[in-house]
Enzyme design. Structure first.
Site, PDB file in Angstrom:
ATOM      1  N   CYS A 102      66.328  54.059   1.816  1.00  0.00           N
ATOM      2  CA  CYS A 102      67.065  53.141   2.136  1.00  0.00           C
ATOM      3  C   CYS A 102      67.295  52.066   0.925  1.00  0.00           C
ATOM      4  O   CYS A 102      68.332  52.627   0.213  1.00  0.00           O
ATOM      5  CB  CYS A 102      66.200  52.363   3.009  1.00  0.00           C
ATOM      6  N   ALA A 103      67.084  50.954   0.907  1.00  0.00           N
ATOM      7  CA  ALA A 103      67.306  50.259  -0.240  1.00  0.00           C
ATOM      8  C   ALA A 103      66.638  50.350  -1.564  1.00  0.00           C
ATOM      9  O   ALA A 103      67.032  50.061  -2.386  1.00  0.00           O
ATOM     10  CB  ALA A 103      67.169  48.904   0.192  1.00  0.00           C
TER      11      ALA A 103
END
Length: 181
Positions: A102-103
């Site tokens: 994800c991030a």
């Protein structure tokens, strides 16, 4: 038995963290959750996790892999935490496995351990770099670094970690037990 470290802070993405923890434990991987802030950490959707220890108590030599779940502000906290950044650099120097979803590849980028090819949550590549970003791949493996897109790819990401650390037979058994395609 393989052993992985999962650092978390407030705002972690629950689907990612819990999928990784659960699936890896099903494969008999020893999973240690290390809190970057308080032992009780609150996810992005208010699910509370009690960590096993604090990040300050971790030694990279005790682990085969470090895996960072995403979520905000978790990804930024991991990118700004000195202990996490030092551990990431030690894992890279010692040629150990590093994962982020994800991030969280942003934290790998800030530690300068992200290899050339990667994926992340769409649009987050603009905070990292567009060169080497694989927009259409859910999971990217570049040597010892594995990255994945986000919550929808969390189960496959965790299964890939099982395959890497435990081999095809255990991977297949865990995957079949989950009825995963």
């Amino acid at each position: 038995m393989a052993k992985i470290l999962i650092p978390i802070s407030n705002g972690f993405e629950e689907i990612e963290a819990i999928s990784i923890i659960d699936i890896c434990r099903r494969a008999n991987i020893d999973v240690i959750i290390a809190a970057v802030e308080n032992i009780q950490t609150i996810g992005a959707h208010n699910i509370k996790i009690e960590a096993d220890c604090k990040i300050e108590d971790i030694k990279s030599d005790d682990f085969d892999m470090i895996v960072l779940p995403g979520g905000l502000p978790n990804a930024f906290t991991l990118a700004n935490n000195n202990h996490v950044q030092i551990l990431l650099k030690e894992f890279k120097i010692k040629n150990k496995k590093i994962g982020a979803i994800c991030a969280a590849p942003y934290a790998l980028h800030t530690a300068d351990v992200l290899n050339e090819n990667f994926t992340c949550y769409p649009s987050f590549e603009n905070k990292i770099r567009t060169n080497g970003y694989h927009e259409n791949d859910d999971i990217v493996i570049d040597n010892n670094v594995i990255t994945s897109k986000g919550p929808a790819t969390a189960m496959n990401f965790a299964l890939e970690i099982v395959d890497i650390l435990c081999g095809e037979e255990i991977y297949t058994n865990v995957k079949n037990g989950l009825l995963a395609k």
